[in-house]
Write a protein that holds these residues in place. Structure first.
Motif, short mmCIF file in Angstrom:
data_model
loop_
_atom_site.label_atom_id
_atom_site.label_comp_id
_atom_site.label_asym_id
_atom_site.label_seq_id
_atom_site.Cartn_x
_atom_site.Cartn_y
_atom_site.Cartn_z
N ALA A 1 0.84 -1.20 0.00
CA ALA A 1 0.00 0.00 0.00
C ALA A 1 0.87 1.25 0.00
O ALA A 1 1.93 1.29 0.63
CB ALA A 1 -0.91 0.01 1.22
N VAL A 2 0.43 2.27 -0.72
CA VAL A 2 1.14 3.55 -0.76
C VAL A 2 0.67 4.39 0.43
O VAL A 2 -0.54 4.65 0.56
CB VAL A 2 0.86 4.30 -2.09
CG1 VAL A 2 1.54 5.67 -2.07
CG2 VAL A 2 1.34 3.46 -3.27
N PRO A 3 1.57 4.81 1.33
CA PRO A 3 1.16 5.58 2.52
C PRO A 3 0.42 6.87 2.13
O PRO A 3 0.77 7.52 1.16
CB PRO A 3 2.50 5.90 3.20
CG PRO A 3 3.46 4.88 2.67
CD PRO A 3 3.02 4.57 1.28
N GLY A 4 -0.59 7.20 2.93
CA GLY A 4 -1.32 8.44 2.73
C GLY A 4 -2.32 8.41 1.59
O GLY A 4 -2.93 9.43 1.28
N ARG A 5 -2.51 7.25 0.96
CA ARG A 5 -3.42 7.18 -0.19
C ARG A 5 -4.61 6.25 0.09
O ARG A 5 -5.18 5.68 -0.83
CB ARG A 5 -2.66 6.70 -1.44
CG ARG A 5 -1.57 7.63 -1.90
CD ARG A 5 -2.13 8.96 -2.39
NE ARG A 5 -3.03 8.77 -3.51
CZ ARG A 5 -2.64 8.70 -4.79
NH1 ARG A 5 -1.37 8.84 -5.08
NH2 ARG A 5 -3.52 8.52 -5.75
N PHE A 6 -4.96 6.11 1.38
CA PHE A 6 -6.09 5.26 1.74
C PHE A 6 -7.23 6.12 2.28
O PHE A 6 -7.03 6.98 3.12
CB PHE A 6 -5.66 4.24 2.80
CG PHE A 6 -6.82 3.45 3.37
CD1 PHE A 6 -7.40 2.43 2.64
CD2 PHE A 6 -7.34 3.74 4.63
CE1 PHE A 6 -8.47 1.70 3.16
CE2 PHE A 6 -8.40 3.03 5.14
CZ PHE A 6 -8.97 2.00 4.41
N LYS A 7 -8.44 5.91 1.74
CA LYS A 7 -9.62 6.64 2.22
C LYS A 7 -10.78 5.65 2.35
O LYS A 7 -11.07 4.91 1.41
CB LYS A 7 -10.01 7.75 1.23
CG LYS A 7 -9.00 8.86 1.11
CD LYS A 7 -9.40 9.86 0.04
CE LYS A 7 -8.32 10.92 -0.15
NZ LYS A 7 -8.63 11.84 -1.27
N ASP A 8 -11.41 5.69 3.51
CA ASP A 8 -12.56 4.80 3.74
C ASP A 8 -13.84 5.63 3.75
O ASP A 8 -14.26 6.14 4.78
CB ASP A 8 -12.38 4.06 5.07
CG ASP A 8 -13.48 3.01 5.29
OD1 ASP A 8 -14.44 2.99 4.49
OD2 ASP A 8 -13.36 2.23 6.24
N TYR A 9 -14.45 5.75 2.57
CA TYR A 9 -15.72 6.49 2.46
C TYR A 9 -16.93 5.59 2.77
O TYR A 9 -18.06 6.05 2.66
CB TYR A 9 -15.87 7.08 1.06
CG TYR A 9 -14.87 8.17 0.74
CD1 TYR A 9 -14.81 9.33 1.50
CD2 TYR A 9 -13.99 8.04 -0.32
CE1 TYR A 9 -13.89 10.32 1.22
CE2 TYR A 9 -13.07 9.03 -0.63
CZ TYR A 9 -13.03 10.17 0.14
OH TYR A 9 -12.12 11.15 -0.15
N ILE A 10 -16.67 4.34 3.15
CA ILE A 10 -17.79 3.49 3.59
C ILE A 10 -18.14 3.83 5.04
O ILE A 10 -19.30 4.05 5.38
CB ILE A 10 -17.45 1.98 3.43
CG1 ILE A 10 -17.36 1.62 1.95
CG2 ILE A 10 -18.53 1.12 4.11
CD1 ILE A 10 -17.03 0.17 1.68
N SER A 11 -17.11 3.90 5.88
CA SER A 11 -17.38 4.23 7.29
C SER A 11 -17.65 5.73 7.45
O SER A 11 -18.34 6.14 8.38
CB SER A 11 -16.20 3.81 8.17
OG SER A 11 -15.03 4.51 7.82
N GLN A 12 -17.12 6.54 6.53
CA GLN A 12 -17.36 7.99 6.58
C GLN A 12 -17.79 8.46 5.19
O GLN A 12 -16.98 8.94 4.40
CB GLN A 12 -16.08 8.72 7.01
CG GLN A 12 -15.61 8.41 8.41
CD GLN A 12 -16.65 8.80 9.45
OE1 GLN A 12 -17.42 9.72 9.25
NE2 GLN A 12 -16.67 8.08 10.56
N PRO A 13 -19.10 8.31 4.85
CA PRO A 13 -19.57 8.65 3.50
C PRO A 13 -19.46 10.15 3.22
O PRO A 13 -19.49 10.96 4.14
CB PRO A 13 -21.04 8.22 3.50
CG PRO A 13 -21.22 7.40 4.74
CD PRO A 13 -20.18 7.83 5.70
N LYS A 14 -19.37 10.50 1.94
CA LYS A 14 -19.42 11.90 1.54
C LYS A 14 -20.86 12.38 1.67
O LYS A 14 -21.80 11.59 1.71
CB LYS A 14 -18.94 12.07 0.10
CG LYS A 14 -17.44 11.85 -0.08
CD LYS A 14 -17.00 12.22 -1.49
CE LYS A 14 -15.50 12.07 -1.65
NZ LYS A 14 -15.03 12.48 -3.00
N SER A 15 -21.04 13.71 1.71
CA SER A 15 -22.38 14.27 1.94
C SER A 15 -23.34 13.97 0.78
O SER A 15 -24.54 14.03 0.96
CB SER A 15 -22.29 15.78 2.14
OG SER A 15 -21.71 16.40 1.02
N ASN A 16 -22.80 13.65 -0.41
CA ASN A 16 -23.69 13.34 -1.54
C ASN A 16 -24.03 11.85 -1.62
O ASN A 16 -24.57 11.39 -2.63
CB ASN A 16 -23.07 13.81 -2.86
CG ASN A 16 -21.68 13.23 -3.09
OD1 ASN A 16 -21.30 12.22 -2.50
ND2 ASN A 16 -20.90 13.86 -3.95
#
Length: 709
Positions: free
Chosen positions: A286-301
């Motif tokens: 994994a490349v450090p700093g390039r992980f985002k979990d939008y399942i546990s924290q969804p975007k407002s849209n």
């Protein structure tokens, strides 16, 4: 052009219960209204509304939206009216068509003031019914797909508007596929050579390395089979514009850019998403700093997905997105997923956001904007920002736009926390206020009683909420200070004519000058929006001595009978100083101090020079001089300055701040004085004041004299 049966078939594919008769009626009506009209390409004009409707069927939208697409240009471009459409298709569709018509007439790329007003109208239309903007986006997409038939200058204008406004708006609504296509179509117009160079490099890369997408897709499928997870895997090279933007942001050449491939894994369940993530990270680094979990924290849209970047084959970075089928539907349609149909009923997707709530969050702070620039700033911050997720010490998650600082974090928690912020710790370490926050960081805000927002904070924060709160606090703080200063200015001005600035007098003056309260009057005085002498004149016109104590015809010696003169505003000469006159055809004579730097501009026209001198008699307080004063930022300093000037029998006619620092202010004060001795007395009194760091006579060589006497 798609015929009516084919269009109905497209709708019936996802909505078997569609009102076929109503669709057919709208098709026939639109075709009849646009009869005889043609596009720049030479095609029948009605081919455009039909193509827009077809684009919206890809998002499985309801009948009302499809019918609106078919009719969206009828009110603007044909003899059809709102009333006719309302009568034939119902008031709801008439409202939608009218909304799209109004959006079409908005010039969103116009001047800033007009642009802000038009953005207000755009968001008003969106707040009434978001389907209006869906039709408008599809309309813009088809126009961009067929833009080649337009004039070159029109192509550039439309492409720029699309890149600046419609593409980011589509992205903000969660319609990423549309954003990418709009950006790429615009890129093709605005920088065709840049786009072609990227495509050529892609072809060369494929020739050298083979089909990397196919190879990595097979690698991922193999890992999923080993893990025992059922999922669909899709891979693609990123769009040319996306690659171009990364090259610009990172200042890297194409050969050094690694993450130019993207892969999407669609799973059956949410649990499978995390199993897939584990498998991917076990197989590749994994490349450090390039992980985002939008399942546990969804975007407002409503967007949900896991994003990770890994080093794949030959060290090439690849971006992987992992989501369920339902998440994928929302990721493709964004906010539009709320209206999507399946099997004749609206799809109950648990991740589709309520459009009314979404638009409320988007426009939450727009109305707090006090001016056009502030409103535009809010729009662009809310529309175009990516997000980061940070944690409070209690574990609460705070969503912020990319580039946000601890100050933004403080204001996101509560305005009171932001206003009293004195420092911050990120992951337990004290950091400067301007530190840019990253995903997953824990932020602790330190506060202190009595702390107030500083003017410099405006440049540190990036969120509309923080900027609005800081500006509000500064306005309130300035109001208090301006009221105090205004009271001093009023006192001095009234004493100058032998009167007292009593509450009753000020109340009467406020009423005379159309101010709601005495404080409003004093604030205007302190902010230099209103000269103090005007307030005195409003109550005691008979005592106004401005300009009456001197016979203007005798003020300057050496002029011909009836010759007009004016004081140069660059040097503001006053009686007692050596002066020279410059004859200006049509303007009379302009009087300069003998040491004025602008006289160099007249060295070649010495025939226009006049040897003048002031009258030796007494002069009234009619000569305005600007003083450049630097003062310490302490309570009561401004009041003492006003008192000192008043004690010297001089009048302050204007005052404004030109530089505000944490500990010092620099301001320009316009003072009415009699002559050079009076000026020296005023400056000497101010120079003796310990809180005045510097005082000098302000001379502005860029200013020209205004108005002849």
């Amino acid at each position: 052009m798609i015929d009516v049966d084919d269009l109905i078939a497209l709708v019936r594919n996802y909505n078997p219960k569609t009102n076929e008769a109503k669709l057919r009626d709208a098709y026939d009506y639109g075709m009849a209204m646009h009869e005889g009209q043609f596009r720049h390409s030479g095609e029948p004009y009605f081919s455009h509304p039909v193509a827009v409707a077809a684009i919206l069927t890809e998002m499985r939208l309801d009948d009302a939206t499809i019918i609106t697409a078919l009719l969206h240009d009828t009110i603007e471009d044909t003899g059809s009216t709102y009333g006719q459409i309302s009568e034939r298709f119902g008031p709801d569709i008439a409202e939608l068509v009218d909304g799209v018509t109004k959006l079409t007439n908005l010039q969103l790329s116009s001047s800033e003031t007009k642009q802000a007003e038009n953005f207000r109208k755009l968001f008003m239309a969106m707040s009434k019914d978001l389907r209006v903007i869906l039709v408008k986006l599809a309309d813009r997409l088809h126009n961009m797909r067929t833009i080649k038939s337009m004039r070159p200058e029109k192509q550039v204008q439309k492409a720029r508007e699309t890149m600046d406004i419609y593409a980011p708006l589509a992205g903000r609504m969660g319609m990423q596929w549309m954003r990418e296509e709009l950006e790429d179509l615009s890129f093709k117009v605005l920088n065709p050579e840049g786009r072609n160079s990227i495509i050529r490099r892609f072809i060369t890369l494929q020739r050298e390395t083979g089909d990397v997408v196919y190879q990595i897709t097979n690698d991922i499928r193999h890992e999923l089979e080993t893990e025992g997870v059922e999922a669909d895997v899709f891979g693609r090279a990123k769009k040319p514009y996306s690659i171009w933007r990364k090259m610009q942001e990172k200042s890297q050449s194409f050969s050094r850019l690694s993450d130019i491939y993207g892969f999407r894994i669609i799973t059956q369940t949410e649990g499978d998403c995390y199993r897939v993530l584990g498998a991917i990270h076990r197989r590749w680094r994994a490349v450090p700093g390039r992980f985002k979990d939008y399942i546990s924290q969804p975007k407002s849209n409503g967007y949900r997905s896991i994003h990770t970047t890994v080093s794949g084959r030959d060290g090439k970075r690849v971006e992987v997105q992992i989501r369920t089928r339902q998440m994928h539907e929302v990721a493709e349609a964004g906010v539009a997923a709320h209206w999507s149909y399946r099997d004749g009923v609206r799809a109950e997707n648990p991740f589709a956001v309520d459009p009314s709530k979404w638009i409320a969050t988007l426009t939450e702070r727009f109305e707090s904007a006090h001016d056009h620039d502030e409103f535009l700033e809010h729009v662009k911050l809310e529309m175009y920002s990516d997000q980061v997720f940070c944690f409070s010490p209690k574990g609460d998650v705070v969503k912020l736009p990319k580039g946000a600082t601890p100050l933004d974090f403080a204001y996101a928690i509560h305005t009171r926390i932001g206003d009293s912020c004195v420092g911050a710790k990120v992951d337990g370490i004290r950091v400067p206020m301007w530190t840019r926050l990253k995903n997953g960081q824990s932020v602790e805000i330190m506060t202190a009683e009595g702390q107030r927002p500083q003017a410099t904070w405006i440049d540190i924060v990036v969120t509309g909420r923080a900027k609005a709160a800081i500006r509000k606090s500064l306005r309130e703080e300035h109001r208090e200070r301006f009221i105090k200063l205004g009271r001093e200015l009023a006192r001095v001005a009234f004493e100058h004519v032998g009167k007292k600035a009593t509450d009753k007098a000020l109340k009467t003056a406020a009423r005379q000058m159309s101010c709601n309260t005495v404080d409003d009057l004093l604030e205007r005085l302190g902010a230099a929006e209103l000269p103090a002498r005007d307030v005195v004149r409003a109550l005691y016109p008979e005592l106004d001595t401005t300009g009456e104590n001197v016979d203007q015809k005798r003020a300057v010696l050496g002029l011909r009978q009836g010759q007009r003169f004016e004081r140069a505003q660059c040097c503001q000469p006053v009686p007692g100083e050596r002066i020279v006159g410059i004859g200006i055809p049509g303007h009379g004579v302009v009087i300069h101090a003998i040491d004025c730097p602008t006289l160099e501009d007249h060295e070649d026209t010495t025939d226009q020079w006049l040897d003048l001198q002031w009258h030796s008699g007494p002069h009234g307080a009619v000569n305005n001089v600007t003083l450049n004063v630097t003062i310490s930022n302490d309570a009561g300093v401004l009041g003492r300055i006003c008192t000192l000037i008043g004690e010297q029998k001089a009048n302050i006619s204007d005052l404004h701040f030109v530089d505000r620092k944490q500990d010092f202010y620099r301001l320009l004060i316009d003072v009415d004085i009699r002559d050079v001795e009076h000026l020296h007395a005023v400056m000497l009194a101010l120079e003796a004041e310990s809180d005045i760091a510097d005082i000098s006579r302000h001379r502005d060589v860029t200013r020209s004299a205004q108005g002849a006497h």
